[in-house]
Motif scaffolding. Structure first.
Motif, PDB file in Angstrom:
ATOM      1  N   LEU A 281       0.825  -1.254  -0.015  1.00  0.00           N
ATOM      2  CA  LEU A 281       0.030   0.093   0.291  1.00  0.00           C
ATOM      3  C   LEU A 281       0.879   1.399  -0.011  1.00  0.00           C
ATOM      4  O   LEU A 281       0.397   2.387  -0.658  1.00  0.00           O
ATOM      5  CB  LEU A 281      -0.965  -0.017   1.159  1.00  0.00           C
ATOM      6  N   ALA A 282       2.008   1.242   0.734  1.00  0.00           N
ATOM      7  CA  ALA A 282       2.817   2.355   0.577  1.00  0.00           C
ATOM      8  C   ALA A 282       3.248   2.549  -0.763  1.00  0.00           C
ATOM      9  O   ALA A 282       3.661   3.933  -1.269  1.00  0.00           O
ATOM     10  CB  ALA A 282       4.252   1.994   1.750  1.00  0.00           C
ATOM     11  N   LEU A 283       3.643   1.566  -1.532  1.00  0.00           N
ATOM     12  CA  LEU A 283       3.874   1.803  -3.093  1.00  0.00           C
ATOM     13  C   LEU A 283       2.861   2.238  -3.863  1.00  0.00           C
ATOM     14  O   LEU A 283       3.084   3.551  -4.632  1.00  0.00           O
ATOM     15  CB  LEU A 283       4.558   0.461  -3.610  1.00  0.00           C
ATOM     16  N   THR A 284       1.595   1.746  -3.588  1.00  0.00           N
ATOM     17  CA  THR A 284       0.556   2.110  -4.496  1.00  0.00           C
ATOM     18  C   THR A 284      -0.007   3.489  -4.225  1.00  0.00           C
ATOM     19  O   THR A 284      -0.409   4.174  -5.208  1.00  0.00           O
ATOM     20  CB  THR A 284      -0.666   0.977  -4.544  1.00  0.00           C
ATOM     21  N   SER A 285       0.285   3.836  -3.075  1.00  0.00           N
ATOM     22  CA  SER A 285      -0.277   5.215  -2.825  1.00  0.00           C
ATOM     23  C   SER A 285       0.805   6.311  -2.709  1.00  0.00           C
ATOM     24  O   SER A 285       0.479   7.408  -2.287  1.00  0.00           O
ATOM     25  CB  SER A 285      -0.693   5.323  -1.125  1.00  0.00           C
ATOM     26  N   LYS A 286       2.030   5.910  -3.224  1.00  0.00           N
ATOM     27  CA  LYS A 286       3.205   6.866  -3.597  1.00  0.00           C
ATOM     28  C   LYS A 286       3.478   7.794  -2.467  1.00  0.00           C
ATOM     29  O   LYS A 286       3.693   8.791  -2.482  1.00  0.00           O
ATOM     30  CB  LYS A 286       2.677   7.619  -4.905  1.00  0.00           C
ATOM     31  N   ILE A 287       3.692   7.017  -1.347  1.00  0.00           N
ATOM     32  CA  ILE A 287       4.170   7.553  -0.238  1.00  0.00           C
ATOM     33  C   ILE A 287       5.639   8.165  -0.351  1.00  0.00           C
ATOM     34  O   ILE A 287       6.493   7.091  -0.652  1.00  0.00           O
ATOM     35  CB  ILE A 287       4.153   6.800   1.221  1.00  0.00           C
TER      36      ILE A 287
END
Length: 676
Positions: A281-287
């Motif tokens: 999720l950290a990658l897909t949400s572009k954190i």
């Protein structure tokens, strides 16, 4: 009157427990999980963040490495969990890595593991509490100036709860741990559902491009490999605390090994699921998160404003902003469980220290259980060291994280090598085909674990040593050297006290020469004289030091008027010293009759308040400190209880069998001195 210190102690830690109640403190699996596994479970809150902090050194160019690094961490977690399952079955008495390595690789290797684990337990508390404080500040930025104060308060609270006993700390920490697991699973599931319906969450930091450090976005070859390895080493913080269950097997209910192994499996599966979900999720949400906030282009007040943690950004993106109820729920339970994750160390450190103390590598006081059957001295020592660390490093996670995980991978590697030797030794003598088959499977698991954790140890050393990990190495070496020195001391004392000739060692002195020290002729002096006479030494005399000739003459006159049949000897002291003339006189007695014993009776006041102690007994204290070093000299304190000691709960209010400092056991009334 109420004894205020005792009342406060009971309020904080509860009633004292009898030794027979130890069985009541054993843990079911539902309580053992939050007690021993809160550290690896909570570390998923910052493990992904640590990977991203390293990779964003090169801007966004190397974020594509994140899933591969995350996968490597997951594989390593599975290997370590399976390996330690073998440990809890093979060594159910506790001690974990230390016992495995000591039994199979020798005492020195065992001490290396012990020193590494002790350092790592200290850092577990420091990193967990500092990270928890970070999450609180992510929700309430105004608290940033109180970072150190909050960290110190949390450490004190953790110590207080653990002093109440293992079971009570489990009851206190169970709910937050389970609420954290539920919150992270809810966040991950909600995030994946949104992705499935085409509404992928977008983090608030996605709008800020990242400026790479010194054009490091063009790294290739060896430099890129080192960056990836450094990120992997930082992500391995997710494995800290995994070994705590193997240390705490004796605290489980029966069957201990099976319950410990099952708890370890649940911990591993839960940690892998949460870590994987957060990383994806950290990658897909572009954190976007960086070690230096000013790398984020356009980030307001980059030099002073704290960045939100990865967990905080995910919660805001998935649950509709950083003012939603679920956002505050995630932040609250994350901060709470990160702080409570230090409880893994508050259980593991005292247990390991107790075992080391039992083996005479640490002071024996660390093996003593407190009022609540917890290892109180170990808990207090861990708390004090961490308070010092928080003040020194200003409770900064980034500074503390470099001191972390080095010790745990040292213990991982050596324990797996030790387990391989354990299975080899078993296979040499075992003939049962079923047992041999199980041992061979276990040997394969531990061999693979030894290779992988050994590689990680090399990576951690190579990537973190110059960034601060050298301090952890120095601390571990310091502990190792000191534990060896403590063992040598205890062994030397044991050898010195070893009885070789019982009849010779029991030989009585030729005579006992009694010396009663006198400053003035008052009730305390008369009690000391009476007690000395009751013991019937071969000779008895009273000795006073003439600091003031007039006072000495008056004492001699009073002594004669009371017709005391104990001779009074006056020692001249032209330089107004008390200790030196007495010591010289006693030394002369010993020199004249080396086979005689000298019994020195010292009247002492027993006071009821701490502030009264410096006002009395100082001369007696100095005298005792000198006389105790003289062979053949016995120093006997004869107490006189002042009125304040009785008001403070003196003899009549004392617990049966207790003895106040300076008071002889039994407190028999002495025979009154002969006064004619």
């Amino acid at each position: 009157m109420v004894n205020i210190p005792q009342a406060l102690k009971r309020l904080v830690i509860g009633r004292a427990m009898r030794s027979e109640e130890l069985g009541e403190t054993l843990l079911p699996k539902r309580l053992a999980l939050p007690i021993f596994a809160s550290d690896p479970l909570s570390s998923v809150a910052y493990a992904t963040q640590e990977i991203l902090l390293v990779l964003t050194i090169g801007g966004t160019a190397f974020l594509y490495l994140t899933p591969w690094i995350g996968l490597a961490v997951v594989v390593l977690m599975a290997v370590v969990v399976m390996s330690y399952r073998q440990v809890v079955y093979a060594y159910p008495s506790g001690g974990g890595s230390y016992e495995v390595v000591s039994s199979n690789l020798g005492a020195n290797a065992g001490l290396v593991v012990a020193a590494s684990l002790l350092v790592d337990y200290v850092m577990t508390v420091a990193v967990s509490v500092a990270s928890g404080v970070d999450n609180i500040i992510s929700a309430f930025n105004g608290l940033a100036d109180y970072r150190v104060l909050m960290a110190v308060i949390f450490i004190a609270l953790l110590a207080a709860v653990n002093l109440r006993g293992v079971r009570e700390s489990g009851n206190a920490f169970a709910a937050p741990t389970y609420l954290f697991i539920a919150g992270i699973v809810l966040m991950v599931v909600t995030g994946f559902v949104k992705m499935a319906f085409g509404h992928s969450p977008v983090a608030s930091s996605a709008q800020y491009p990242i400026t790479p450090e010194d054009h490091k976005n063009t790294l290739t070859g060896f430099a890129l490999l080192m960056l990836a390895l450094r990120a992997f080493a930082s992500g391995c913080t997710a494995l800290t605390g995994v070994e705590a269950i193997s240390n705490g097997v004796p605290a489980f209910r029966k069957p201990k090994s099976r319950n410990a192994a099952q708890t370890m499996s649940v911990m591993g599966i839960t940690a892998v699921v949460m870590f994987s979900g957060i990383t994806i999720l950290a990658l897909t949400s572009k954190i976007h998160i960086t070690a230096d906030g000013c790398q984020l282009v356009g980030f307001p007040d980059c030099s002073t404003a704290p960045q939100q943690t990865v967990i905080a950004q995910l919660a805001a993106a998935i649950f509709g902003g950083d003012h939603s109820l679920l956002f505050y729920y995630i932040q609250a339970v994350t901060a709470l469980v990160l702080i409570l994750a230090a409880n893994t160390a508050f259980n593991g450190f005292p247990l390991l220290a107790s075992i080391l103390a039992q083996h005479r590598y640490l002071p024996r006081q660390l093996h003593t259980r407190g009022d609540r059957l917890a290892y109180s001295n170990g808990i207090l020592a861990l708390a004090l060291v961490n308070v010092a660390l928080m003040v020194a490093y200003k409770a900064d996670v980034t500074s503390l994280i470099h001191l972390y995980i080095l010790g745990v991978f040292t213990s991982f590697t050596l324990s797996q090598i030790g387990m391989v030797r354990h299975w080899n030794a078993l296979l040499r003598v075992e003939e049962d085909p079923r047992v041999r088959g199980a041992a061979k499977r276990s040997r394969v698991i531990n061999s693979f674990g030894a290779v992988t954790t050994g590689l990680v140890l090399v990576i951690v050393l190579a990537t973190k040593f110059t960034q601060g990990a050298w301090l952890a190495v120095v601390a571990a070496i310091f502990l190792f050297v000191n534990m060896k020195a403590i063992r040598r001391h205890y062994d030397a004392v044991s050898d010195e006290l070893e009885v070789e000739d019982p009849s010779g060692e029991r030989a009585r002195p030729a005579r006992v020469h009694g010396v009663v020290l006198v400053s003035k002729l008052h009730k305390a002096t008369l009690r000391a004289l009476g007690y000395a006479e009751a013991l019937r030494p071969d000779t008895l005399e009273a000795v006073t030091v003439s600091v003031d000739r007039g006072e000495a003459t008056q004492l001699e006159r009073t002594w004669s008027e009371y017709e005391i049949d104990v001779p009074l000897k006056v020692l001249d002291s032209p330089f107004r010293e008390i200790t030196r003339p007495v010591v010289a006189y006693v030394r002369a007695l010993r020199k004249d009759a080396p086979r005689d014993a000298v019994a020195v009776f010292i009247p002492e006041y027993v006071v009821g308040h701490w502030w009264e102690q410096p006002l009395h007994n100082q001369s007696a204290l100095w005298l005792k400190s000198r006389l105790l070093f003289m062979p053949g000299v016995m120093v006997i304190s004869v107490p006189w209880q002042l009125a304040s000691s009785k008001l403070a709960g003196g003899p009549s209010r004392r617990a049966p069998g207790s003895v106040r400092r300076g008071e002889p056991v039994g407190r028999q009334q002495p025979r009154p001195p002969a006064v004619r």
